[in-house]
Structure formats: structure tokens, C-alpha cells
Design a protein around this motif. Structure first.
Motif, PDB file in Angstrom:
ATOM      1  N   VAL A  49       1.021  -1.164  -0.016  1.00 51.60           N
ATOM      2  CA  VAL A  49       0.077   0.270   0.104  1.00 51.60           C
ATOM      3  C   VAL A  49       0.929   1.241   0.114  1.00 51.60           C
ATOM      4  O   VAL A  49       1.841   1.120   0.875  1.00 51.60           O
ATOM      5  N   ARG A  53      -1.060   8.132  -1.222  1.00 51.64           N
ATOM      6  CA  ARG A  53      -1.236   7.787  -2.986  1.00 51.64           C
ATOM      7  C   ARG A  53      -2.568   6.928  -2.873  1.00 51.64           C
ATOM      8  O   ARG A  53      -3.625   7.211  -3.470  1.00 51.64           O
ATOM      9  N   ASP A  54      -2.495   5.621  -2.364  1.00 53.07           N
ATOM     10  CA  ASP A  54      -3.421   4.718  -2.413  1.00 53.07           C
ATOM     11  C   ASP A  54      -4.961   4.934  -2.002  1.00 53.07           C
ATOM     12  O   ASP A  54      -6.198   4.636  -2.470  1.00 53.07           O
TER      13      ASP A  54
END
Length: 146
Positions: A49, A53-54
Motif C-alpha cells: 500500500v 497515494r492509494d
């Protein structure tokens, strides 16, 4: 709260730097929250992860709801410490991280941070992304699930 009976499946070693210490060479108490942040970031990286950003790509971000730290000992300049990290609980929109900072297996500090996944603009809670939940659930074991 993290403790000796908690199973940590992830640990990140770190050498204590001089800038983290007071004049006696002891880690300043507030730095333990920085260690928790390092532990969380490296834990997420190990799960694949990319933070933040994710989470932003899923339409939200993590916001701190609660934090605590209990001190049992002191880390000192140039020692290697381990930042043990786990997700103890996943709610619909919340994540409970537990941490243990240890030196050679001796707990120096235990902590917990509760994050809530929410829309960054409206600040309303959102369900945690399904792919994130799946990654955590495949790595951790939980006594209870929400």
C-alpha cells in the motif's frame, strides 16, 4: 494497547539518531509518535500500500481520531530499536494500529493510534477500500471483526 501478549507480524529496525535525543542521549518522549508513524508507513509499504497515494486514489485519506503512548523504558543514541506494528482492528471506516518500540526484545514504549478513513473535503467517513481491507485481512489475524 500493544503489549507482551500481542503478536506483531511486522517489525522495522531503526538506529536512534542524535537529533532524536536530549542532552543526556535519551530519546525525547515525543519522538515515539514519530517512530509509530515510521512503523505505520513501513507496515503499509510491506503490504503493498502506497500511503497516501492509494488512499487518495480511493477518494479518501486517513485522519487521526485517537492516540496514546505508554513508556516503560528509554531508548538511547545509536541503539538499534525495533518498531513493531500491527493492525489490531478494522472497522467499516476505522483502523486501530498498535505499536511496540523495543530494544533487544525489551519494550520501551507501547502505543495505539486510531485512524478514520474519510473524504478529505467533506470530512465525512468512508468505507475502507476493499483492496486495502483484503491485504490487511490476508496478513493479520483478528479476534473480532466489525
Amino acid at each position: 494497547m500493544a503489549g507482551a501478549d500481542t503478536i506483531f507480524r511486522f517489525s522495522h529496525p531503526l538506529r536512534v539518531r542524535w537529533a532524536e535525543c536530549d542532552l543526556q542521549g535519551i530519546v525525547f518522549f515525543g519522538r515515539y509518535y514519530e517512530y509509530f508513524d515510521i512503523g505505520m508507513t513501513e507496515y503499509l509499504r510491506a503490504l503493498g500500500v502506497a500511503y497516501p497515494r492509494d488512499f487518495l486514489a480511493a477518494g479518501g485519506d486517513l485522519f487521526i481520531k485517537h492516540s496514546e503512548c505508554d513508556h516503560q523504558g528509554s531508548a538511547r543514541f545509536d541503539e538499534i530499536i525495533d518498531i513493531d506494528t500491527r493492525i489490531a482492528r478494522l472497522g467499516r471506516s476505522s483502523i486501530v494500529f498498535e505499536f511496540r518500540v523495543a530494544r533487544a526484545g525489551e519494550a520501551l514504549a507501547n502505543g495505539q493510534i486510531v485512524y478514520v478513513f474519510a473524504d478529505p473535503e467533506a470530512r465525512t467517513t468512508l468505507a475502507l477500500p476493499a483492496d486495502f481491507r483484503a491485504a490487511v485481512e490476508s496478513f493479520e489475524t483478528f479476534d473480532d471483526k466489525e
